[in-house]
Structures are given as C-alpha cells and as structure tokens.
Design a protein around this motif. Structure first.
Motif: not given
Length: 168
Positions: A12-40
């Motif tokens: 909860r440090s804000g790293k995902s939001a910082v990374a999302e903003e940084r990625t979009l500065r590199l170009g859009s549309p962008a690809v979000y490679i998600a590693t999470a699985e919804a087990h619950d």
C-alpha cells in the motif's frame, strides 16, 4: 528512454499507481501483465479495483506463472508487470524452480525490445517470518528484486505514495 524500470516499495505504498503512470508515459495503449489470481472473494475485489482504476487505455494479460512467455508475446507496446512478488508466490506454491524462473525472467528482460515496468514488494523490512516457507519467500523475493534491479535502467522506491529514484 529507459527500457526496464523496477518500482519497489512496501504494501500500500502507492507503487502500482506510480508504475501505471510511468508506463503510460512510455506510450498508450499499454499492456498490463497481471500475475495475481483470484483464489478468494477478497482477492477478486482487489483485482476488480485495480482494473477499474486503470481504465480503457490498458490491455490486460494474465500471467500467473509464465511471465517470460507473456513478455515475449506482448512485444511492441509498453508493458507493466504487477507484480513480481505475486508471481514468485505463484511459482513457489506450484513447486516451480525459483532460481530457474529468475534466470528465465532475466533472459526475457534482456531480450525485450519494448519497455517493461515491473512492480515488486520490499518484504524484508519487517519481522523475520516465523516459519520456513515465509523465510524462504522473503529470501527469494530479495534475490528476485536484486536480479531485476541489476538489469533495470531505472529503479524507483515508493514510500507513502512518493517515488524516490534509486537508479537511473
């Protein structure tokens, strides 16, 4: 332009939001490679909140285990991997060889032609886990972070939503 960017920080440090903003500065549309699985249900809610926050400028690719393959398959657009520590836990729970996986990820990042921003958690700043699996995970996460940081053109530590450049 930086090709490989690592964004790290605590929960909860804000790293995902910082990374999302940084990625979009590199170009859009962008690809979000998600590693999470919804087990619950709680994890399903977290994933839904992440998707809602991102919006339509993202294409989502699920890669709970084959992150190197997902990187190879998504060349061309800026990619965001969120997150390495979830990928690591998936590998460990599946009984995969984590050293081999680190090596395969390093090779995939070395071969990447379009930018990749990766998110990881700093897990070694807290208490020492009280069980062997927790200690192994902490150690493996540290090794993974070091390996990716060595390859990265930029490394950013996020604390309280504020980015601090460590490299680059």
């Amino acid at each position: 332009m930086s090709r490989i960017v690592l964004v790290t920080g605590g929960a909860r440090s804000g790293k995902s939001a910082v990374a999302e903003e940084r990625t979009l500065r590199l170009g859009s549309p962008a690809v979000y490679i998600a590693t999470a699985e919804a087990h619950d249900a709680e994890m399903a809610e977290r994933i839904a909140a992440h998707r809602a926050r991102r919006g339509p400028q993202w294409q989502t690719v699920a890669a709970p285990l084959d992150l190197p393959g997902a990187l190879a398959a998504t060349e061309g657009a800026p990619r965001l991997v969120d997150c390495l520590t979830l990928w690591l836990s998936n590998l460990m729970l599946a009984g995969r060889d984590t050293a081999q996986a680190r090596q395969a990820l390093a090779a995939a990042l070395g071969a990447a032609r379009s930018p990749v921003v990766l998110v990881t958690n700093e897990v070694g700043w807290g208490i020492v886990p009280d069980n062997p699996l927790g200690r192994r995970f902490r150690d493996e996460a540290g090794l993974l972070g070091q390996r990716v940081a060595a390859i990265a053109d930029e490394v950013c530590l996020v604390a309280c939503g504020l980015p601090l450049m460590l490299k680059g």
